[in-house]
Motif scaffolding. Structure first.
Motif, PDB file in Angstrom:
ATOM      1  N   ASN A 152      11.739   9.293  -6.725  1.00  0.00           N
ATOM      2  CA  ASN A 152      11.528  10.750  -6.725  1.00  0.00           C
ATOM      3  C   ASN A 152      12.123  11.315  -8.008  1.00  0.00           C
ATOM      4  OD1 ASN A 152      12.031  10.753  -3.298  1.00  0.00           O
ATOM      5  ND2 ASN A 152      10.273  11.732  -4.229  1.00  0.00           N
ATOM      6  N   SER A 186       0.846  -1.183   0.000  1.00  0.00           N
ATOM      7  CA  SER A 186       0.000   0.000   0.000  1.00  0.00           C
ATOM      8  C   SER A 186       0.891   1.246   0.000  1.00  0.00           C
ATOM      9  CB  SER A 186      -0.957  -0.019   1.189  1.00  0.00           C
ATOM     10  OG  SER A 186      -0.240   0.116   2.372  1.00  0.00           O
ATOM     11  N   GLN A 187       0.417   2.276  -0.660  1.00  0.00           N
ATOM     12  CA  GLN A 187       1.127   3.549  -0.777  1.00  0.00           C
ATOM     13  C   GLN A 187       2.458   3.443  -1.518  1.00  0.00           C
ATOM     14  OE1 GLN A 187      -0.293   6.608   1.257  1.00  0.00           O
ATOM     15  NE2 GLN A 187      -1.864   5.241   0.492  1.00  0.00           N
ATOM     16  N   SER A 188       2.565   2.472  -2.410  1.00  0.00           N
ATOM     17  CA  SER A 188       3.809   2.370  -3.171  1.00  0.00           C
ATOM     18  C   SER A 188       3.722   3.172  -4.472  1.00  0.00           C
ATOM     19  CB  SER A 188       4.118   0.898  -3.473  1.00  0.00           C
ATOM     20  OG  SER A 188       3.017   0.278  -4.109  1.00  0.00           O
ATOM     21  N   GLY A 189       2.496   3.584  -4.808  1.00  0.00           N
ATOM     22  CA  GLY A 189       2.322   4.381  -6.015  1.00  0.00           C
ATOM     23  C   GLY A 189       1.674   3.623  -7.164  1.00  0.00           C
ATOM     24  N   LYS A 190       0.940   2.552  -6.838  1.00  0.00           N
ATOM     25  CA  LYS A 190       0.311   1.743  -7.881  1.00  0.00           C
ATOM     26  C   LYS A 190      -0.653   2.569  -8.730  1.00  0.00           C
ATOM     27  CE  LYS A 190      -1.399  -1.064  -4.792  1.00  0.00           C
ATOM     28  NZ  LYS A 190      -0.761  -0.472  -3.610  1.00  0.00           N
ATOM     29  N   THR A 191      -1.538   3.296  -8.051  1.00  0.00           N
ATOM     30  CA  THR A 191      -2.546   4.055  -8.788  1.00  0.00           C
ATOM     31  C   THR A 191      -1.885   5.200  -9.570  1.00  0.00           C
ATOM     32  OG1 THR A 191      -4.143   3.465  -7.094  1.00  0.00           O
ATOM     33  CG2 THR A 191      -4.751   5.258  -8.559  1.00  0.00           C
ATOM     34  N   THR A 192      -0.821   5.748  -9.007  1.00  0.00           N
ATOM     35  CA  THR A 192      -0.093   6.814  -9.708  1.00  0.00           C
ATOM     36  C   THR A 192       0.528   6.268 -10.997  1.00  0.00           C
ATOM     37  OG1 THR A 192       0.392   7.748  -7.536  1.00  0.00           O
ATOM     38  CG2 THR A 192       1.615   8.641  -9.390  1.00  0.00           C
ATOM     39  N   GLN A 221       4.984   9.943  -9.928  1.00  0.00           N
ATOM     40  CA  GLN A 221       4.260  11.179  -9.621  1.00  0.00           C
ATOM     41  C   GLN A 221       4.482  12.212 -10.738  1.00  0.00           C
ATOM     42  OE1 GLN A 221       2.671  11.776  -6.496  1.00  0.00           O
ATOM     43  NE2 GLN A 221       1.984  13.767  -7.230  1.00  0.00           N
ATOM     44  N   ASN A 232       9.663   2.978  -8.139  1.00  0.00           N
ATOM     45  CA  ASN A 232       9.034   4.303  -8.169  1.00  0.00           C
ATOM     46  C   ASN A 232       9.920   5.310  -7.431  1.00  0.00           C
ATOM     47  OD1 ASN A 232       7.310   6.438  -8.323  1.00  0.00           O
ATOM     48  ND2 ASN A 232       5.745   5.575  -6.954  1.00  0.00           N
ATOM     49  N   SER A 235      -4.358  -2.605  -2.621  1.00  0.00           N
ATOM     50  CA  SER A 235      -3.863  -3.535  -1.617  1.00  0.00           C
ATOM     51  C   SER A 235      -5.042  -3.900  -0.743  1.00  0.00           C
ATOM     52  CB  SER A 235      -2.734  -2.932  -0.801  1.00  0.00           C
ATOM     53  OG  SER A 235      -2.734  -1.542  -0.935  1.00  0.00           O
ATOM     54  N   ASN A 262       8.598  10.710   0.731  1.00  0.00           N
ATOM     55  CA  ASN A 262       7.546  11.721   0.738  1.00  0.00           C
ATOM     56  C   ASN A 262       7.009  11.745   2.157  1.00  0.00           C
ATOM     57  OD1 ASN A 262       5.174  13.193   0.511  1.00  0.00           O
ATOM     58  ND2 ASN A 262       4.618  12.314  -1.471  1.00  0.00           N
ATOM     59  N   ARG A 270      -8.663   4.948   1.357  1.00  0.00           N
ATOM     60  CA  ARG A 270      -8.303   4.420   0.059  1.00  0.00           C
ATOM     61  C   ARG A 270      -9.428   3.619  -0.562  1.00  0.00           C
ATOM     62  NH1 ARG A 270      -4.724  -0.251   2.716  1.00  0.00           N
ATOM     63  NH2 ARG A 270      -3.568   1.343   3.780  1.00  0.00           N
ATOM     64  N   ALA A 293      -4.514   7.442  -3.528  1.00  0.00           N
ATOM     65  CA  ALA A 293      -4.889   7.326  -2.128  1.00  0.00           C
ATOM     66  C   ALA A 293      -4.336   8.482  -1.306  1.00  0.00           C
ATOM     67  CB  ALA A 293      -4.346   6.020  -1.587  1.00  0.00           C
TER      68      ALA A 293
END
Ligand code: GTP
Ligand code: MG
Length: 366
Positions: free
Chosen positions: A211, A9-15, A242, A209, A73, A107, A33, A28
């Motif tokens: 920066n 979770s919060q790894s940037g899948k949706t991004t 991102q 993913n 997730s 982040n 989420r 998210a």
């Protein structure tokens, strides 16, 4: 072709999903989420297709597409060692390859679920998670086999015993952390697990993913995870999801200028598509005409009659022959008329092996 996007979770899948599909799925914010998978398509960038469209000026153009599914997730799942199950498992099983997003970005407003950015650790967790899902699938089958073996019909017994021995071998290697795609299985062994659609038997692309300003650390990250990714049917790439997502929201000219100023030569979409083509051993063939130009992704080695099946099952069934011309020949002739005069359009039968860039017109009976 369908790629399932997975990761902690919060790894940037949706991004990543939004960046490659130019989608607008909601990313998210911590705590709230969405639990629905996002489904979208990425259009395969192909300069040859652009050229064909200039030559034929069709009413409609349909580039090759790759479907991406962004798997959320699961509350009980991915990365929390409770297994992948139910609906999530089905989505993963039916996909052609997995894209595993590994968080390497920092982040502070997006806390890492385990407190600290740790690409190598996260990758290990996810690889383990995938093995675990496969072990469970195999265990369920082995249980059934054992029941059947209690009172086997005599003609079935040997078959069941064979299957059992193969599955046990595969399972024991999985327990040692060796994914199925790394197990050098024989065609016979592959055949006996075909129906289980094991997750670690699928081609895997690892997407780190990063920066936007992290490029120096990127090679270090690659080095750290090197042992985990230099495996058969496994590829890795790094992208700043991102930033890529923000760039896709710009006007095309602004995006181009921005990319140039950042010396980002290959877009995230291009990278993902190239990797997918590489990993799944894909090539493209084209159909052209006044109505529609269309590009079709197929596996290397696909024969003409099966390529025709991509267009329509009726065209495959009634296949007579294909009229085929190579992309370069067609472009040199600037269209079909000249190509015909020069005899560059070949008549090919059902078993002709398609080449990358072929343009095919199928003659068929209905
Ligand atoms: N700085 C930075 N932030 C990112 C990057 N990628 C994603 N984020 C942020 O991280 C948060 C989570 O991103 P998502 O794409 O929603 O992550 P996810 O893996 O889909 O999250 P879940 O669906 O909740 O598992 C969002 O606030 C994003 O803006 C990146 O490359 N750099
Ligand atoms: Mg998400």
């Amino acid at each position: 072709m369908e790629i399932a996007i997975i990761g902690l979770s919060q790894s940037g899948k949706t991004t990543v999903f939004n960046a490659v599909t130019k989608g607008k799925a909601e990313v998210a914010s911590f705590g709230g989420r969405s639990n629905k998978p996002n489904i979208g398509t990425a259009k395969v960038p192909d300069s040859r297709f652009v050229q064909l469209n200039k030559i034929f000026k069709p009413q409609k153009t349909t580039p090759a597409e790759i479907r991406f599914i962004d798997i959320p997730s699961a509350p009980e799942g991915l990365g929390e060692s409770n297994g992948i199950s139910g609906e999530y498992l089905n989505l993963l099983q039916r996909s052609d390859a997995l894209a595993l997003i590994i968080r390497a970005f920092q982040n502070s407003s997006v806390p890492h679920p385990s407190g600290k950015t740790n690409p190598q650790g996260d990758l290990e967790t996810m690889l383990y998670e995938l093995s675990f899902a496969d072990i469970e699938i195999l265990e369920r089958r082995l249980e059934k086999l054992n029941t059947q073996l209690k009172s086997p019909k005599s003609d079935m017994k040997q078959l069941l015993l064979n299957e059992k021995s193969i599955l046990e071998q595969i399972k024991s290697q999985l327990e040692n952390g060796i994914h199925v795609r790394e197990q050098n299985l024989t065609p016979e062994q592959q055949q006996s697990i075909k129906n289980f659609a094991l997750l670690t038997n699928k081609p895997l692309m690892v997407v780190i993913n990063i920066n936007e300003e992290q490029s120096e650390n990127t090679s270090q990250t690659f080095q750290e995870i090197n042992d985990l990714i230099s495996k058969p049917l496994t590829k890795a790439t790094a992208l700043a999801a991102q930033l890529e997502m923000e760039l896709t929201e710009m006007e095309p000219e602004d995006e181009r200028a921005f990319r140039e100023s950042l010396s980002l030569n290959e877009s995230g979409l291009d990278q993902m598509v190239r990797l997918t083509y590489d990993l799944l051993n894909l090539i493209t063939f084209f159909t052209v005409g006044e109505d529609e130009n269309r590009a079709w992704p197929i596996q290397t080695g696909t024969v003409a009659v099966n390529a025709a099946g991509e267009i329509h099952s009726d065209i495959q069934k009634g296949f007579i022959r294909g009229e085929v011309i190579a992309f370069n020949d067609l472009v040199e002739c600037n269209g079909m008329t000249d190509a015909k005069t020069k005899g560059l359009i070949r008549q090919e039968g059902r078993s002709y092996e398609m080449k990358d860039g072929d343009i095919m017109h199928v003659l068929f009976n209905v």
